[in-house]
Structures are given as structure tokens and as C-alpha cells.
Design a protein around this motif. Structure first.
Motif, PDB file in Angstrom:
ATOM      1  N   ASN A 172      26.615 -95.103  -3.552  1.00 52.19           N
ATOM      2  CA  ASN A 172      26.857 -93.902  -2.747  1.00 52.19           C
ATOM      3  C   ASN A 172      27.860 -92.936  -3.372  1.00 52.19           C
ATOM      4  OD1 ASN A 172      25.831 -93.258   0.256  1.00 52.19           O
ATOM      5  ND2 ASN A 172      25.478 -95.412  -0.216  1.00 52.19           N
ATOM      6  N   PRO A 173      29.035 -93.398  -3.826  1.00 50.20           N
ATOM      7  CA  PRO A 173      30.004 -92.452  -4.404  1.00 50.20           C
ATOM      8  C   PRO A 173      29.468 -91.737  -5.643  1.00 50.20           C
ATOM      9  CG  PRO A 173      31.081 -94.513  -3.830  1.00 50.20           C
ATOM     10  CD  PRO A 173      29.611 -94.759  -3.709  1.00 50.20           C
ATOM     11  N   LEU A 174      28.627 -92.407  -6.430  1.00 52.15           N
ATOM     12  CA  LEU A 174      28.045 -91.773  -7.608  1.00 52.15           C
ATOM     13  C   LEU A 174      27.006 -90.724  -7.202  1.00 52.15           C
ATOM     14  CD1 LEU A 174      27.805 -91.654 -10.703  1.00 52.15           C
ATOM     15  CD2 LEU A 174      26.061 -93.447 -10.551  1.00 52.15           C
ATOM     16  N   ARG A 175      26.140 -91.077  -6.247  1.00 54.07           N
ATOM     17  CA  ARG A 175      25.131 -90.116  -5.787  1.00 54.07           C
ATOM     18  C   ARG A 175      25.780 -88.879  -5.179  1.00 54.07           C
ATOM     19  NH1 ARG A 175      22.442 -94.765  -3.935  1.00 54.07           N
ATOM     20  NH2 ARG A 175      23.259 -94.397  -1.834  1.00 54.07           N
ATOM     21  N   ALA A 176      26.934 -89.063  -4.523  1.00 54.44           N
ATOM     22  CA  ALA A 176      27.606 -87.942  -3.851  1.00 54.44           C
ATOM     23  C   ALA A 176      28.502 -87.142  -4.795  1.00 54.44           C
ATOM     24  CB  ALA A 176      28.433 -88.467  -2.675  1.00 54.44           C
ATOM     25  N   ILE A 200      33.249 -96.037   1.290  1.00 56.86           N
ATOM     26  CA  ILE A 200      33.894 -95.022   2.127  1.00 56.86           C
ATOM     27  C   ILE A 200      33.626 -93.642   1.517  1.00 56.86           C
ATOM     28  CG2 ILE A 200      36.131 -94.078   2.818  1.00 56.86           C
ATOM     29  CD1 ILE A 200      37.156 -96.888   3.115  1.00 56.86           C
ATOM     30  N   MET A 201      33.042 -92.769   2.320  1.00 53.05           N
ATOM     31  CA  MET A 201      32.751 -91.403   1.914  1.00 53.05           C
ATOM     32  C   MET A 201      33.627 -90.474   2.757  1.00 53.05           C
ATOM     33  SD  MET A 201      30.439 -92.383  -0.181  1.00 53.05           S
ATOM     34  CE  MET A 201      29.497 -90.966  -0.707  1.00 53.05           C
ATOM     35  N   LEU A 241      29.094 -94.573 -14.006  1.00 54.34           N
ATOM     36  CA  LEU A 241      29.226 -95.967 -13.579  1.00 54.34           C
ATOM     37  C   LEU A 241      30.567 -96.572 -13.971  1.00 54.34           C
ATOM     38  CD1 LEU A 241      25.614 -97.253 -14.349  1.00 54.34           C
ATOM     39  CD2 LEU A 241      26.691 -97.072 -12.095  1.00 54.34           C
ATOM     40  N   LYS A 242      31.150 -96.148 -15.087  1.00 55.74           N
ATOM     41  CA  LYS A 242      32.462 -96.665 -15.486  1.00 55.74           C
ATOM     42  C   LYS A 242      33.531 -96.265 -14.475  1.00 55.74           C
ATOM     43  CE  LYS A 242      31.838 -97.089 -20.484  1.00 55.74           C
ATOM     44  NZ  LYS A 242      32.312 -96.657 -21.820  1.00 55.74           N
ATOM     45  N   GLU A 243      33.449 -95.024 -14.015  1.00 62.95           N
ATOM     46  CA  GLU A 243      34.411 -94.568 -13.005  1.00 62.95           C
ATOM     47  C   GLU A 243      34.150 -95.246 -11.667  1.00 62.95           C
ATOM     48  OE1 GLU A 243      36.148 -90.381 -11.122  1.00 62.95           O
ATOM     49  OE2 GLU A 243      34.684 -90.309 -12.766  1.00 62.95           O
ATOM     50  N   LEU A 244      32.884 -95.484 -11.346  1.00 63.24           N
ATOM     51  CA  LEU A 244      32.533 -96.178 -10.100  1.00 63.24           C
ATOM     52  C   LEU A 244      33.115 -97.590 -10.085  1.00 63.24           C
ATOM     53  CD1 LEU A 244      30.888 -96.200  -7.423  1.00 63.24           C
ATOM     54  CD2 LEU A 244      28.979 -97.129  -8.745  1.00 63.24           C
ATOM     55  N   ALA A 245      33.093 -98.247 -11.254  1.00 65.26           N
ATOM     56  CA  ALA A 245      33.614 -99.622 -11.344  1.00 65.26           C
ATOM     57  C   ALA A 245      35.104 -99.684 -11.057  1.00 65.26           C
ATOM     58  CB  ALA A 245      33.325-100.192 -12.729  1.00 65.26           C
TER      59      ALA A 245
END
Length: 339
Positions: free
Chosen positions: A127-131, A60-61, A137-141
Motif C-alpha cells: 500500500n505505501p508504495l502504491r500510494a 498505516i496510510m 521496495l528498498k525504502e518500503l523495507a
């Protein structure tokens, strides 16, 4: 005067894998806070569970979302109409706005599963990391509004097929998660990949270099912006879709409608035509109704919503009828036409 090319029909089939992207109109937000996002996820969960539609990845963006789905009991178009309409009504009411929320047409790309499923899972989950929504990656997890957090085990979404995805990496769950995380990390330097979001001809050729080589060798290329796969997959998918469409047109040109289908079913089952429309649970009437629903939906393209109104049944009941009708027709080798 500006002339627009007609839109191509969507392509779908039982078990087909789709990368779906829906964007806000004029790139405006479709989620303003966590309440919007959580409501959307609750709605998505209910629809996926009702239609038994597998979901392998999602993100979700602020002004769009991605889903990686496999067609279940309902066509993807019906599922998406229900999801988008429900969210738009909720969002407009909550934020006291009017008018369209989404662009007129969401993007749905039918994908070759063996070649692209894991690549798409990784691409969507990054997607959330690219944006820049998350920093690393730790926060993405840990980010709750992306399916990556479910695959890593930080959040639980029962409707997401996390075990299916992890099964590609290792039999043991701990080893599978480790391998998956490395696979996702390897995808970070790849950046945005237009071939995964409807980038056209290039994806079916294996990249620009492969495409240039094919051109120099004067080889024929098959591609379609609605399909992600190699040339053989694209050609096969288009051939099947075109054959189904041509058959539908031939039947309609021959005067076939729902009544014509019902008359044929009545003839095959030796049942009075009027009995088919009864709200009866007599086995023969139920069989007839199932067959009419199946042929009406698959051969004439009549929507389950229309069939639902015609028979006075819920859409889930019509979906079940279509499945039963398919089994009945195939097991008895019934045909809609006499030739």
C-alpha cells in the motif's frame, strides 16, 4: 425519498481471517504525524496482546489503515470498537477537533485463509508504495509504519506474526526472507486489486474471464461482498452464519433472555437461581456463571460488555468465562433447550 438497503450483519467466527479497512470521514486524515502513528501502534499492540489476536499484515496510510487479523479471544467487532474509539478520542484531544473521525462503518472482509493469506499480506504491505509514500521496495523495507518492515527484519513488532508468514516460504529464515521479498516484488506490477477490498462477485469466481465462462455455461455463482473466497467457501460461510442467526431469532421468539438462560443453568447444575448472580468463587457458582456467559454470548448474541456489567466483572474475565463455559457445556453435552 431515498431508501437505503439495510446493512448486512458482520460475519465472524473463532479463528476467522479478516482484512479490515478503516477510513477517515470524508477521506480526511486520521494520522497527521509520527506521534499519531506511534500512539495508534501502541494502542493496537496492547489490544492484540490482550485479546490474543494474531496480526499478519498491516499498513498505516494518511487517511486509512489496513489490518489482516485472525479472530482471537474477542470478536473482531469488539476489538475494532475499542481501537477506533481510543484513537478517535486521542486524535481529537491532541488536535483540538470535535466530531467523528472515522467513517461510520469500517470494512471487514472474512477471507479464505489457505487461498488468500499470502496474497493479502503482499497486497496490504504494498500500500505505501502504491500510494507514493515510499519510492521503491528498498525504502518500503525500512518504512516503520507498515508490517513489511517487520517481515524483512528492519523493525520489530512483537505482536506481528512475522515467523508465521515467513514459514510459508522456507524453513531457514534467511532463505524465507529472500523468497518473501521476491514474492512482494512480483506483486508490484499487479497494482490495485479491488477483489481484496470488497470488490464483490468477481473475486469468488476467479476473475472476469472465469466469471464470464460460468455465465456462458449457466452455472450458479455464490458471492457476498463480506467474504473473500471461492464459491464453496462463500456458501459454507453464509450457511453457517445464517444458521446461527436463525437459531438466535428462534430462541428470542421463544422468550429466551439472560434470565431464561440462567434458569436453565440452575436446573442443570441443581443450583438455586439466585446463587448465579452472586459474586462468589464457589466452584459451582463459577461453573454456572461460565455457562450463562457462554450461552448468553453465543446463542443470544449478548455482548461481552453487557455481560461484564451484569456480573460486575471485567471484559477479559468475561472472555475467559465464555471459553470455560464452552468447554464445560461441550464436555457434559448440556443443551440450552430441552428438545
Amino acid at each position: 425519498m431515498l431508501f437505503r438497503m439495510p446493512r448486512k450483519a458482520r460475519i465472524d467466527a473463532p479463528g476467522a481471517l479478516h482484512h479490515i479497512i478503516a477510513r477517515g470521514i470524508e477521506k480526511k486524515p486520521i494520522f497527521k504525524d509520527d506521534a499519531d502513528r506511534n500512539n495508534f501502534l501502541d494502542r493496537l499492540a496492547k489490544i492484540l496482546e490482550e485479546t490474543k489476536t494474531p496480526c499478519y499484515a498491516w499498513a498505516i496510510m494518511p487517511n486509512h489503515f489496513h489490518l489482516l487479523l485472525k479472530t482471537g479471544l474477542k470478536p473482531i467487532s469488539m476489538l475494532m470498537r475499542q481501537l477506533l474509539t481510543g484513537h478517535a478520542v486521542y486524535f481529537n484531544r491532541r488536535h483540538k477537533r470535535h466530531g467523528h473521525l472515522f467513517q461510520n462503518r469500517y470494512k471487514s472482509i472474512l477471507c479464505q485463509e489457505d487461498a488468500y493469506l499470502l496474497e493479502l499480506v503482499r497486497y496490504i504491505h504494498l500500500n505505501p508504495l502504491r500510494a507514493g509514500i515510499v519510492d521503491d521496495l528498498k525504502e518500503l523495507a525500512r518504512y516503520p509504519f507498515c508490517g513489511h518492515s517487520a517481515v524483512t527484519g528492519k523493525h520489530v513488532y512483537h505482536w506481528q506474526y512475522t515467523n508465521y508468514v515467513l514459514g510459508f516460504f522456507h524453513k531457514r529464515k534467511s532463505a524465507a526472507k529472500k523468497a518473501y521479498l521476491q514474492f512482494v516484488a512480483n506483486g508490484v506490477p499487479l497494482g490495485r486489486r479491488p477483489e481484496f477490498t470488497g470488490g464483490g462477485l468477481v473475486r469468488s469466481a476467479g476473475g472476469w474471464a472465469a466469471l464470464a465462462g460460468m455465465r456462458s455455461a449457466n452455472l450458479r455463482m455464490v458471492s457476498d461482498e463480506r467474504i473473500l473466497g471461492d464459491g464453496d467457501f462463500v456458501e459454507s460461510t453464509l450457511k453457517t452464519a445464517n444458521e446461527n442467526m436463525e437459531r438466535r431469532y428462534r430462541l428470542k421468539a421463544a422468550g429466551f433472555d439472560l434470565d431464561t438462560v440462567a434458569k436453565r443453568v440452575a436446573q442443570l447444575l441443581e443450583l438455586p437461581f439466585g446463587d448465579i448472580w452472586e459474586k462468589s468463587k464457589r466452584p459451582r457458582v463459577v461453573m454456572a456463571r461460565d455457562m450463562v456467559c457462554y450461552w448468553g454470548n453465543t446463542e443470544l448474541g449478548i455482548s461481552m460488555t453487557t455481560l461484564s456489567k451484569k456480573f460486575g466483572l471485567s471484559q477479559p474475565a468475561i472472555s475467559i468465562a465464555v471459553r470455560r463455559g464452552e468447554k464445560l457445556i461441550k464436555s457434559n453435552k448440556y443443551t440450552l433447550t430441552n428438545n
